[in-house]
Design a protein around this motif. Structure first.
Motif, mmCIF file in Angstrom:
data_model
loop_
_atom_site.group_PDB
_atom_site.id
_atom_site.type_symbol
_atom_site.label_atom_id
_atom_site.label_comp_id
_atom_site.label_asym_id
_atom_site.label_seq_id
_atom_site.Cartn_x
_atom_site.Cartn_y
_atom_site.Cartn_z
ATOM 1 N N PHE A 85 0.778 -1.137 -0.054
ATOM 2 C CA PHE A 85 0.009 -0.041 0.157
ATOM 3 C C PHE A 85 0.974 1.394 -0.065
ATOM 4 O O PHE A 85 0.594 2.283 -0.525
ATOM 5 C CB PHE A 85 -0.978 0.092 1.147
ATOM 6 C CG PHE A 85 -1.893 1.277 1.273
ATOM 7 C CD1 PHE A 85 -2.762 1.485 0.444
ATOM 8 C CD2 PHE A 85 -1.717 2.319 2.211
ATOM 9 C CE1 PHE A 85 -3.561 2.513 0.516
ATOM 10 C CE2 PHE A 85 -2.327 3.377 2.323
ATOM 11 C CZ PHE A 85 -3.458 3.430 1.424
ATOM 12 N N THR A 86 1.896 1.341 0.737
ATOM 13 C CA THR A 86 2.992 2.412 0.763
ATOM 14 C C THR A 86 4.407 1.901 0.839
ATOM 15 O O THR A 86 4.728 0.644 1.074
ATOM 16 C CB THR A 86 2.638 2.987 2.077
ATOM 17 O OG1 THR A 86 3.446 4.593 2.020
ATOM 18 C CG2 THR A 86 2.861 2.406 3.280
ATOM 19 N N ILE A 87 5.339 2.848 0.437
ATOM 20 C CA ILE A 87 6.644 2.696 0.326
ATOM 21 C C ILE A 87 7.183 3.648 1.260
ATOM 22 O O ILE A 87 6.852 4.807 1.372
ATOM 23 C CB ILE A 87 7.487 2.817 -1.009
ATOM 24 C CG1 ILE A 87 6.728 1.666 -1.979
ATOM 25 C CG2 ILE A 87 8.844 2.606 -0.817
ATOM 26 C CD1 ILE A 87 7.247 1.947 -3.443
ATOM 27 N N LEU A 88 8.018 3.034 2.488
ATOM 28 C CA LEU A 88 8.614 3.828 3.253
ATOM 29 C C LEU A 88 9.976 4.347 2.664
ATOM 30 O O LEU A 88 10.644 3.380 2.094
ATOM 31 C CB LEU A 88 8.859 3.301 4.706
ATOM 32 C CG LEU A 88 7.760 2.964 5.400
ATOM 33 C CD1 LEU A 88 6.453 2.283 4.900
ATOM 34 C CD2 LEU A 88 8.107 2.179 6.636
ATOM 35 N N ILE A 89 10.260 5.446 2.701
ATOM 36 C CA ILE A 89 11.674 6.228 2.298
ATOM 37 C C ILE A 89 12.246 7.069 3.060
ATOM 38 O O ILE A 89 11.601 7.866 3.653
ATOM 39 C CB ILE A 89 11.348 6.637 0.791
ATOM 40 C CG1 ILE A 89 10.685 5.872 -0.298
ATOM 41 C CG2 ILE A 89 12.666 7.193 0.209
ATOM 42 C CD1 ILE A 89 10.282 6.716 -1.565
ATOM 43 N N SER A 90 13.499 6.727 3.574
ATOM 44 C CA SER A 90 14.395 7.702 4.254
ATOM 45 C C SER A 90 15.336 8.394 3.535
ATOM 46 O O SER A 90 16.699 7.953 3.346
ATOM 47 C CB SER A 90 14.927 7.100 5.271
ATOM 48 O OG SER A 90 14.007 6.603 6.405
ATOM 49 N N PRO A 91 15.225 9.490 2.899
ATOM 50 C CA PRO A 91 15.821 10.008 1.989
ATOM 51 C C PRO A 91 17.104 10.575 2.316
ATOM 52 O O PRO A 91 18.328 10.848 1.639
ATOM 53 C CB PRO A 91 15.217 10.998 0.921
ATOM 54 C CG PRO A 91 13.845 11.337 2.165
ATOM 55 C CD PRO A 91 13.746 10.280 2.768
ATOM 56 N N THR A 92 17.086 11.024 3.633
ATOM 57 C CA THR A 92 18.149 11.371 4.554
ATOM 58 C C THR A 92 18.344 10.811 6.009
ATOM 59 O O THR A 92 17.243 10.705 6.369
ATOM 60 C CB THR A 92 18.345 13.098 4.493
ATOM 61 O OG1 THR A 92 19.462 13.301 5.258
ATOM 62 C CG2 THR A 92 17.200 13.571 5.388
ATOM 63 N N MET A 93 19.556 10.747 6.496
ATOM 64 C CA MET A 93 19.539 10.322 7.831
ATOM 65 C C MET A 93 20.094 11.379 8.829
ATOM 66 O O MET A 93 20.235 11.123 9.913
ATOM 67 C CB MET A 93 20.235 8.978 8.153
ATOM 68 C CG MET A 93 19.723 7.593 7.523
ATOM 69 S SD MET A 93 17.998 7.436 8.265
ATOM 70 C CE MET A 93 18.357 6.876 9.896
ATOM 71 N N ARG A 94 20.125 12.451 8.179
ATOM 72 C CA ARG A 94 20.784 13.570 8.758
ATOM 73 C C ARG A 94 19.445 14.170 9.645
ATOM 74 O O ARG A 94 18.482 14.203 9.560
ATOM 75 C CB ARG A 94 21.017 14.944 7.837
ATOM 76 C CG ARG A 94 22.489 14.605 7.127
ATOM 77 C CD ARG A 94 22.701 15.819 6.201
ATOM 78 N NE ARG A 94 21.750 15.809 5.051
ATOM 79 C CZ ARG A 94 21.143 16.866 4.906
ATOM 80 N NH1 ARG A 94 21.383 18.019 5.285
ATOM 81 N NH2 ARG A 94 20.187 16.703 3.659
#
Length: 465
Positions: A121-130
């Protein structure tokens, strides 16, 4: 002009008109709920029941009618949304409903026919870990802008997601508002919807103005309870900044959610009447509860809610959402509503700032990197297929997790498919901590031994429909 050319030229017109009409209808429904009296809405449900195309639809209408008749908090919330949302956000919600319920269903059906499973249903994205904070127990470490996910890769993921019927994206971090391309991506994808988890410390009038203009992204404000608990874990003055962000969002007509991490220190507070009443007063429409997981820089098992606290969260969340005009989800205690674990692409997956494709935000292991593989290939990796085949990991779905409820289950899958850790120390939870997690899971199992049978008798009938 030949007939074939005419057909090709106008092939999308019917769908466009149908979509426009559906969006108008949803917008009208939102406005109607906010303005009409309960008596008139109840009368309307009788008409809708007679017009319902199926028995299932008619039953759904009866449920809605009962909610209006009893003054259920969900009705109060719906009226509140209709009154207080800006026109842009009202249109955004209508677009999300129309896209996800009506149009994505066909695309997802084609994917299921080809691959044998539905896309998540959804995609989790962490584009930055800052991140500008250093919260106790957080898995975000020390990162620089060079470690961010390239914008073109993130856009490719969204494009490939749309192609298989995914129009909802969850943006995490780190602090995602520090990711410079974020608003460009939101602007380029007005046909998609986003929820963005933020610590709220960098939310200002400019950010709120951009969100209000777009209407396709909702902020999720991370909070640890009242001021003592929030500042104690996140830093002095953070609670006040969250309250200020909430006020700015409510004033602009932007809906927002909250996210709380119950730990052994704050569980009783985050499920208290006082805390939820504050969230409702500030304008939150939805709340997430994610129990502390011993992952990250300095994992600490002593921060995990006790089995008794975990059951308290389950019971209190159920009570609060039936008495307060806010939607609440307990990520573990509501496992019966999802038939257990959702990871491995069953309903979500996680892509890190480095591009690693993980089964869950709490499971830092991967066999594929999105920079080298397509989204479809990543979803259909042997690792993800193995996880989905093993789901659910137990009959009792209020014990859904293959890491803390069934210690060794995920460790076995990681070993079998050769998944590698994506963060330093990630393997500790599947190796070093196994004895302590087994002790914890046995206590949870014993506590919930009779609960599943006595309180969830509805489950078998519900899933068989």
């Amino acid at each position: 002009m030949r007939v074939q050319e005419v057909v090709k030229k106008h092939a999308g017109v019917g769908k466009h008109i149908r979509r426009y009409t559906l969006e108008q209808s949803v917008n009208l429904a939102i406005k109607l709920i906010s303005k009409a009296s309960d008596d008139n809405l109840i009368r309307l449900t009788y008409l809708l029941e007679r017009l319902a195309p199926s028995h299932t639809d008619a039953n759904s209408v009866r449920v809605v009618r009962e909610a209006f008749r009893t003054g259920h908090p969900s009705v109060v919330l719906a009226k509140k949304l209709g009154r207080e949302l800006s026109d842009t956000y009202r249109k955004g919600i209508a677009n999300f409903i129309v896209q996800s319920v009506f149009f994505d269903a066909h695309t997802r059906g084609r994917y299921e026919k080809k691959h044998g499973v539905t896309p998540p249903f959804t995609i989790l994205i962490s584009p930055t870990m800052r991140c500008n904070l250093k919260c106790d127990g957080c898995f975000a470490g020390e990162y620089s802008e060079r470690d961010d996910l390239p914008a073109d890769v993130m856009q490719r993921v969204i494009d490939e997601g749309k192609e298989i019927g995914i129009s909802f994206y969850t943006i995490l971090g780190g602090e995602p508002l520090l990711y410079k391309p974020l608003f460009n991506i939101l602007e380029q994808n007005t046909d998609a919807s986003f929820q963005i988890f933020t610590n709220a410390t960098v939310v200002n009038e400019r950010v709120v103005e951009k969100l209000a203009k777009l209407g396709n992204a909702i902020l999720v404000l991370s909070i640890e309870g009242m001021q003592e608990e929030t500042d104690g874990r996140r830093g002095q003055g953070v609670f006040e900044k969250i309250m200020r962000a909430a006020d700015m969002l409510r004033k602009s007509g932007a809906p927002f959610m909250f996210s709380a991490t119950p730990t052994r220190k704050n569980t009783e507070v985050v499920v208290s009447d006082e805390f939820i009443d504050l969230m409702v007063e500030k304008g939150a429409i939805f709340g997430w509860y994610f129990n502390y997981m011993p992952v990250g820089r300095e994992p600490d098992l002593s921060l995990m809610p006790t089995p008794e606290q975990r059951d308290l969260i389950r019971r209190r969340v159920s009570h609060l959402r039936s008495t307060r005009p806010i939607l609440l989800i307990d990520f573990w205690g509501d496992g019966a509503l999802t038939s257990g674990c959702l990871a491995g692409g069953r309903q979500f997956m996680h892509i890190t700032n480095r591009g690693d494709v993980e089964p869950c935000i709490f499971c830092h292991f991967s066999t594929h990197n999105i920079k080298d593989h397509s989204l479809v290939d990543s979803l259909n990796s042997d690792f993800f297929k193995g996880i989905r085949k093993a789901q659910p990991f137990g009959r009792n779905h209020i014990r859904p997790c293959p890491i803390i409820d069934h210690p060794g289950a995920m460790a076995g899958l990681v070993k079998k498919f050769g998944a590698r850790p994506t963060h330093d120390g990630a393997d500790r939870i599947l190796n070093e901590f196994i004895p302590e997690l087994r002790e914890y899971s046995n206590k949870v199992k014993e506590m919930y031994k009779d609960t599943w049978e006595t309180e969830y008798g509805w489950y078998e009938e519900w899933v068989s429909k």
